[in-house]
Structure formats: structure tokens, C-alpha cells
Design an enzyme around this catalytic site. Structure first.
Site, PDB file in Angstrom:
ATOM      1  CB  CYS A   1      43.240  42.532  35.398  1.00  0.00           C
ATOM      2  SG  CYS A   1      43.202  43.750  36.731  1.00  0.00           S
TER       3      CYS A   1
ATOM      4  CB  CYS B   1      37.453  44.262  40.600  1.00  0.00           C
ATOM      5  SG  CYS B   1      37.366  42.931  39.375  1.00  0.00           S
TER       6      CYS B   1
END
Length: 296
Positions: free
Chosen positions: A85, A226
């Protein structure tokens, strides 16, 4: 018996995380507990959990302990495990700085997507401590090839298959509203291109080297940001614009606007990708795991 879990809350361009320090990997964090922590009504709320463990203490990261002291054991909001991530790495680095485990400068962080290298910039003069931008060397993008399409509110759109340590399908559209409702995973064809699911990005062009995006993150739904998705979008935009650094011999940077803020993505001729953006810790405390909804 109840278990008290120490936590912090942080975000990177409003991609928010519950941070659980656990240096010795002593906590049991099954999927239902992770999901309960991330519940925005009955828990703390977050797009995922950053489980902070020393690499030497985690079976999935022991082989990386010589390169990186700390392992980012990342979990999606539904409790599933994820490889990487990007925004999470920046917030993870900020936590290590706050906890005194790292200072300004370079820092190695182990992830399931390999070791990532972060750079904690100095704070701007007069700014609050721990507010300098964080740059993460995200590694090289892999483009598996093959034709992929994703569903839109008006039909389908071609997408580029980009892997940044986790899988992405990047589609350029005329309007971000074309993405439709991203709370559920958009249909992707062929499904065999992504056997473990995929993050889907919808992108519009705002100007030269400037794009905006929305994203569905697998396991979390639509999120405000993101990091790996922004990297995939920067890589896809360079191909779309004929600016692939491996071909031109020059690095290229894209400003990527997300609902939660702005990131700058730079790709270099050797294929490596950097991501630069903010990372903020907003709260800390303790929670009784036994009181979490669904944790029993």
C-alpha cells in the site's frame, strides 16, 4: 479476557489507516478483528490496518530483516492481506519517525511486495514537527500485457494492466463520473488477468503531465487515495503520452489529483518509480478488542 490494543490513526492524502504497533508480533489480529478496527461506525475506522512488526519477528519478513528492521504487515479493511500500500508506506514511515525509530532521511521498510525505501524530508521552516513530505521508492512497474477492459457507468473502457507490487487496471475516461459507483468492485475482463482481484483506476487528463483519478481498492471499496494506484496511473499516462522514460531517456513526473489530495509520481529511465506526498498522524489511544463489533 479482553485485550487492550494500542493504536494510532493516520492518513496519506486521506487514505486512512489504523496503525497497530506490535514490535514482537505478539498480537493476534484475525480478519474479523481487522475488519472491526476498520469499521467506521463501530470501530476506529480506516481503509486498512498497518500492523507494525519487526521484520525478524514475522515469519513472512524474517528473510528481509537484514535489509529492513521493520515490516509493514498490511491488511485491507475487510481483513484480507495485501502485498503493498503506497500511501500506507508513507504513513508507516511517519509513525516510525514519531515513535523515535527513524529520523529525517532514508528508511528501508519491508513489505510483502519487497523492501521499499522511504525518504523523510525535513520540515519546512516554521512548520509543525513531522510534516515534511515523504518520498517512497516504489520499485519498477511491471506491465504484464494483454487486453483488459473495465466496466464504466456507460459500458466498458480499455485498461492498462500495471503491477506495482499489487495489481491495477488503469482506464482513461472522459469524466470521472463515468466510473459510476465504486463501492463494489467493477467488472474486469478477462477475469483470469487478475486471479486475486484488482485495484481499478479511472483517470481523466487535467493538463500537461497532470491527471485526476478515482479508485476502487480491492477489499476496501472506493477510497480517497491509493498510492500504488497513483503510481500505476503515472506509468499508464506516460505510455499514453509517448513519454515512457525507458524510450525517451528522460525521467517524467505527473501530478496526480485524488479525492483526498495530491501526489507527484516520477518514473525514471531505469523503470523505477518514486511517489511523493504528505503523511499525517492524527490520533492515538487504546481500544478494547473485546468490545469491537464482530470481534467476538
Amino acid at each position: 479476557m479482553s485485550t487492550r490494543i494500542a493504536f494510532l490513526k493516520g492518513h496519506g492524502t486521506e487514505n486512512d489507516f489504523v496503525i497497530v504497533p506490535d514490535p514482537d508480533n505478539a498480537l493476534d489480529l484475525p480478519p474479523h478483528t481487522v475488519a472491526a478496527l476498520c469499521d467506521r461506525r463501530a470501530g476506529i475506522g480506516g481503509d486498512g490496518v498497518l500492523h507494525v512488526v519487526r521484520s525478524a519477528a514475522h515469519p513472512e519478513a524474517r528473510h528481509l530483516a537484514g535489509e529492513a528492521e521493520w515490516f509493514m504487515d498490511y491488511r485491507n479493511a475487510d481483513g484480507s492481506v495485501a502485498e503493498m500500500c503506497g500511501n500506507g508506506v508513507r504513513v508507516f514511515a511517519r509513525y516510525l519517525q514519531r515513535a523515535g525509530h527513524a529520523g529525517e532521511g532514508d528508511l528501508a521498510i519491508a513489505t510483502r511486495g519487497g523492501v521499499k525505501y522511504a525518504h523523510l524530508a525535513k520540515d519546512e521552516p516554521g512548520a509543525a514537527p513531522g510534516t515534511g513530505l515523504v518520498t517512497v521508492a516504489m520499485g519498477r512497474a511491471v506491465l504484464p500485457g494483454g487486453e483488459v477492459t473495465v466496466a464504466t457507468a456507460h459500458g466498458t473502457a480499455p485498461a492498462l494492466n500495471v503491477n506495482m507490487g499489487n495489481p491495477h487496471a488503469v482506464a482513461f475516461v472522459d469524466d470521472l463520473a463515468d466510473a459510476g459507483d465504486l463501492s463494489s468492485a467493477p467488472a474486469v475482463t478477462p477475469a483470469t488477468a487478475y486471479p486475486d482481484g484488482v485495484n481499478v483506476e479511472y483517470v481523466v487528463v487535467r493538463g500537461p503531465r497532470h491527471v485526476a483519478m478515482r479508485v476502487h481498492e480491492r477489499g476496501s471499496g472506493e477510497t480517497r487515495s491509493c498510492g500504488t494506484g497513483a503510481c500505476a496511473v503515472g506509468v499508464a499516462a506516460a505510455r499514453r503520452d509517448g513519454a515512457e522514460p525507458a524510450v525517451t531517456g528522460s525521467p517524467v513526473s505527473y501530478t496526480v489529483d485524488l479525492p483526498g489530495g495530491r501526489l507527484v509520481i516520477t518514473e525514471y529511465p531505469d523503470g523505477s518509480v518514486d511517489m511523493t506526498g504528505p503523511a499525517v498522524i492524527v490520533a492515538e489511544g487504546e481500544i478494547d478488542a473485546g468490545r469491537l463489533a464482530g470481534a467476538g
